[in-house]
Design a protein around this motif. Structure first.
Motif, PDB file in Angstrom:
ATOM      1  N   THR A 167      15.169  16.036  10.982  1.00  0.00           N
ATOM      2  CA  THR A 167      16.171  14.988  10.753  1.00  0.00           C
ATOM      3  C   THR A 167      16.694  14.986   9.325  1.00  0.00           C
ATOM      4  O   THR A 167      17.359  14.044   8.904  1.00  0.00           O
ATOM      5  CB  THR A 167      15.604  13.600  11.113  1.00  0.00           C
ATOM      6  N   GLY A 168      16.381  16.034   8.551  1.00  0.00           N
ATOM      7  CA  GLY A 168      16.949  16.188   7.217  1.00  0.00           C
ATOM      8  C   GLY A 168      16.235  15.444   6.103  1.00  0.00           C
ATOM      9  O   GLY A 168      16.772  15.314   5.003  1.00  0.00           O
ATOM     10  N   LYS A 169      15.045  14.958   6.352  1.00  0.00           N
ATOM     11  CA  LYS A 169      14.289  14.242   5.317  1.00  0.00           C
ATOM     12  C   LYS A 169      13.636  15.241   4.355  1.00  0.00           C
ATOM     13  O   LYS A 169      13.198  16.307   4.751  1.00  0.00           O
ATOM     14  CB  LYS A 169      13.196  13.368   5.942  1.00  0.00           C
ATOM     15  N   ASN A 170      13.557  14.838   3.093  1.00  0.00           N
ATOM     16  CA  ASN A 170      12.869  15.656   2.096  1.00  0.00           C
ATOM     17  C   ASN A 170      11.426  15.167   2.025  1.00  0.00           C
ATOM     18  O   ASN A 170      11.158  14.082   1.519  1.00  0.00           O
ATOM     19  CB  ASN A 170      13.541  15.526   0.734  1.00  0.00           C
ATOM     20  N   ILE A 171      10.517  15.966   2.533  1.00  0.00           N
ATOM     21  CA  ILE A 171       9.105  15.583   2.545  1.00  0.00           C
ATOM     22  C   ILE A 171       8.268  16.605   1.781  1.00  0.00           C
ATOM     23  O   ILE A 171       7.106  16.837   2.110  1.00  0.00           O
ATOM     24  CB  ILE A 171       8.604  15.369   4.000  1.00  0.00           C
ATOM     25  N   ARG A 172       8.853  17.190   0.751  1.00  0.00           N
ATOM     26  CA  ARG A 172       8.211  18.285   0.016  1.00  0.00           C
ATOM     27  C   ARG A 172       6.840  17.938  -0.526  1.00  0.00           C
ATOM     28  O   ARG A 172       5.996  18.804  -0.663  1.00  0.00           O
ATOM     29  CB  ARG A 172       9.110  18.790  -1.101  1.00  0.00           C
ATOM     30  N   PHE A 173       6.555  16.692  -0.829  1.00  0.00           N
ATOM     31  CA  PHE A 173       5.249  16.344  -1.389  1.00  0.00           C
ATOM     32  C   PHE A 173       4.184  16.106  -0.313  1.00  0.00           C
ATOM     33  O   PHE A 173       3.048  15.795  -0.623  1.00  0.00           O
ATOM     34  CB  PHE A 173       5.367  15.150  -2.339  1.00  0.00           C
ATOM     35  N   PHE A 174       4.560  16.286   0.946  1.00  0.00           N
ATOM     36  CA  PHE A 174       3.598  16.198   2.048  1.00  0.00           C
ATOM     37  C   PHE A 174       3.005  17.573   2.384  1.00  0.00           C
ATOM     38  O   PHE A 174       2.110  17.667   3.202  1.00  0.00           O
ATOM     39  CB  PHE A 174       4.267  15.636   3.308  1.00  0.00           C
ATOM     40  N   VAL A 175       3.551  18.615   1.778  1.00  0.00           N
ATOM     41  CA  VAL A 175       3.145  19.989   2.055  1.00  0.00           C
ATOM     42  C   VAL A 175       2.792  20.653   0.724  1.00  0.00           C
ATOM     43  O   VAL A 175       3.490  20.427  -0.271  1.00  0.00           O
ATOM     44  CB  VAL A 175       4.299  20.755   2.759  1.00  0.00           C
ATOM     45  N   PRO A 176       1.712  21.467   0.667  1.00  0.00           N
ATOM     46  CA  PRO A 176       1.389  22.157  -0.588  1.00  0.00           C
ATOM     47  C   PRO A 176       2.617  22.925  -1.102  1.00  0.00           C
ATOM     48  O   PRO A 176       3.387  23.485  -0.306  1.00  0.00           O
ATOM     49  CB  PRO A 176       0.254  23.105  -0.195  1.00  0.00           C
ATOM     50  N   PRO A 177       2.835  22.948  -2.426  1.00  0.00           N
ATOM     51  CA  PRO A 177       4.081  23.483  -3.004  1.00  0.00           C
ATOM     52  C   PRO A 177       4.504  24.871  -2.514  1.00  0.00           C
ATOM     53  O   PRO A 177       5.655  25.059  -2.129  1.00  0.00           O
ATOM     54  CB  PRO A 177       3.813  23.485  -4.508  1.00  0.00           C
ATOM     55  N   LYS A 178       3.607  25.832  -2.505  1.00  0.00           N
ATOM     56  CA  LYS A 178       4.010  27.179  -2.102  1.00  0.00           C
ATOM     57  C   LYS A 178       4.269  27.274  -0.604  1.00  0.00           C
ATOM     58  O   LYS A 178       5.102  28.060  -0.160  1.00  0.00           O
ATOM     59  CB  LYS A 178       2.991  28.208  -2.562  1.00  0.00           C
ATOM     60  N   ALA A 179       3.580  26.463   0.185  1.00  0.00           N
ATOM     61  CA  ALA A 179       3.863  26.399   1.622  1.00  0.00           C
ATOM     62  C   ALA A 179       5.238  25.752   1.836  1.00  0.00           C
ATOM     63  O   ALA A 179       6.013  26.194   2.693  1.00  0.00           O
ATOM     64  CB  ALA A 179       2.765  25.627   2.352  1.00  0.00           C
ATOM     65  N   TRP A 180       5.545  24.712   1.053  1.00  0.00           N
ATOM     66  CA  TRP A 180       6.855  24.058   1.159  1.00  0.00           C
ATOM     67  C   TRP A 180       7.976  25.045   0.840  1.00  0.00           C
ATOM     68  O   TRP A 180       8.987  25.094   1.539  1.00  0.00           O
ATOM     69  CB  TRP A 180       6.932  22.846   0.240  1.00  0.00           C
ATOM     70  N   GLN A 181       7.784  25.854  -0.208  1.00  0.00           N
ATOM     71  CA  GLN A 181       8.799  26.859  -0.556  1.00  0.00           C
ATOM     72  C   GLN A 181       9.061  27.797   0.622  1.00  0.00           C
ATOM     73  O   GLN A 181      10.204  28.124   0.925  1.00  0.00           O
ATOM     74  CB  GLN A 181       8.338  27.707  -1.748  1.00  0.00           C
ATOM     75  N   LEU A 183       8.562  27.185   3.848  1.00  0.00           N
ATOM     76  CA  LEU A 183       9.274  26.425   4.882  1.00  0.00           C
ATOM     77  C   LEU A 183      10.766  26.347   4.568  1.00  0.00           C
ATOM     78  O   LEU A 183      11.614  26.532   5.444  1.00  0.00           O
ATOM     79  CB  LEU A 183       8.712  25.001   5.000  1.00  0.00           C
ATOM     80  N   GLU A 184      11.071  26.091   3.294  1.00  0.00           N
ATOM     81  CA  GLU A 184      12.465  25.972   2.866  1.00  0.00           C
ATOM     82  C   GLU A 184      13.201  27.308   2.946  1.00  0.00           C
ATOM     83  O   GLU A 184      14.323  27.378   3.433  1.00  0.00           O
ATOM     84  CB  GLU A 184      12.530  25.440   1.427  1.00  0.00           C
ATOM     85  N   GLU A 185      12.546  28.375   2.467  1.00  0.00           N
ATOM     86  CA  GLU A 185      13.173  29.701   2.460  1.00  0.00           C
ATOM     87  C   GLU A 185      13.592  30.135   3.860  1.00  0.00           C
ATOM     88  O   GLU A 185      14.643  30.735   4.045  1.00  0.00           O
ATOM     89  CB  GLU A 185      12.190  30.758   1.921  1.00  0.00           C
ATOM     90  N   LEU A 186      12.744  29.844   4.845  1.00  0.00           N
ATOM     91  CA  LEU A 186      13.011  30.323   6.203  1.00  0.00           C
ATOM     92  C   LEU A 186      13.579  29.261   7.136  1.00  0.00           C
ATOM     93  O   LEU A 186      13.724  29.489   8.323  1.00  0.00           O
ATOM     94  CB  LEU A 186      11.727  30.938   6.772  1.00  0.00           C
ATOM     95  N   ASN A 187      13.928  28.102   6.575  1.00  0.00           N
ATOM     96  CA  ASN A 187      14.535  27.024   7.360  1.00  0.00           C
ATOM     97  C   ASN A 187      13.750  26.637   8.599  1.00  0.00           C
ATOM     98  O   ASN A 187      14.309  26.359   9.655  1.00  0.00           O
ATOM     99  CB  ASN A 187      15.955  27.410   7.796  1.00  0.00           C
ATOM    100  N   PHE A 188      12.439  26.594   8.480  1.00  0.00           N
ATOM    101  CA  PHE A 188      11.601  26.222   9.618  1.00  0.00           C
ATOM    102  C   PHE A 188      11.815  24.769  10.005  1.00  0.00           C
ATOM    103  O   PHE A 188      12.014  23.913   9.151  1.00  0.00           O
ATOM    104  CB  PHE A 188      10.126  26.450   9.291  1.00  0.00           C
ATOM    105  N   TYR A 189      11.742  24.504  11.290  1.00  0.00           N
ATOM    106  CA  TYR A 189      11.810  23.178  11.922  1.00  0.00           C
ATOM    107  C   TYR A 189      13.163  22.494  11.813  1.00  0.00           C
ATOM    108  O   TYR A 189      13.305  21.342  12.161  1.00  0.00           O
ATOM    109  CB  TYR A 189      10.714  22.245  11.380  1.00  0.00           C
ATOM    110  N   ARG A 190      14.175  23.184  11.355  1.00  0.00           N
ATOM    111  CA  ARG A 190      15.511  22.571  11.254  1.00  0.00           C
ATOM    112  C   ARG A 190      16.263  22.678  12.563  1.00  0.00           C
ATOM    113  O   ARG A 190      16.121  23.536  13.330  1.00  0.00           O
ATOM    114  CB  ARG A 190      16.317  23.248  10.146  1.00  0.00           C
TER     115      ARG A 190
END
Length: 190
Positions: A167-181, A183-190
């Motif tokens: 739904t487009g929420k920024n939840i980056r602090f719910f995921v360890p930093p390098k795992a979040w990167q 997720l973002e790089e590969l657009n997972f779950y979008r």
């Protein structure tokens, strides 16, 4: 070595998983914790599941170089669906000097009697059970191999993370930093 096995799909791994893992290594008798990435949980829907190796990569990125932790892909090479008893048997044969502990949330323990050969697991392995919201320890049948651990209560779930990203929420602090990167790089779950 006393090794805690923390099974999960890690779809995705999040800070709740990491906090529980950290607590288990620091406040119980286990010396190392292995995140056992499960390819298919017989009780879960596979619809929103990332590829096995993508979830393994998320775990590897989350734990970075912390020697207390290890990402384990052993179930990728075992028959599917994977059953805990089969994995435990295989690991015990492969690592006969390790003493394995099973780490699970109280929500999983509630359905433990439905697991394949659950009596064998209960009689041969120690279970370290951490609290989960809505599942009270007093509902758990006592057994000498079941140990309730006073770990912090985590109300974060992987489904919350997936739905929030979708739904487009920024939840980056719910995921360890390098795992979040990742997720973002590969657009997972979008």
């Amino acid at each position: 070595m006393k090794v805690g096995l923390y099974f999960g799909t890690y779809n995705p791994i999040h800070i709740g998983h990491m906090a529980i893992a950290n607590y288990m290594v620091e406040f119980t008798e286990i010396q190392q914790l292995w995140f056992v990435v499960s390819p298919q949980n017989p009780f879960k829907n596979k619809k929103h599941l990332l590829d096995d190796f993508q979830r393994l990569e998320l775990v590897n990125r989350a734990i970075e170089n912390d020697e207390r932790f290890r990402a384990c892909d052993i179930e990728f090479r075992l028959p599917r669906p994977s059953y805990t008893i089969d994995t435990l048997t295989y690991l015990k044969e492969k690592y006969p000097r390790h003493e394995f502990y099973l780490i699970m949330g109280s929500d999983n323990l509630e359905h433990f009697h439905k697991w394949k050969n659950y009596e064998m697991i209960l009689n041969h392995y120690q279970l370290l059970v951490y609290p989960r919201p809505g599942f009270q320890p007093e509902n758990i049948q006592p057994h000498p191999n079941i140990h309730l651990v006073e770990a912090p209560l985590m109300e974060i779930s992987a489904s919350f993370i997936r739905e929030s990203i979708a739904t487009g929420k920024n939840i980056r602090f719910f995921v360890p930093p390098k795992a979040w990167q990742y997720l973002e790089e590969l657009n997972f779950y979008r």
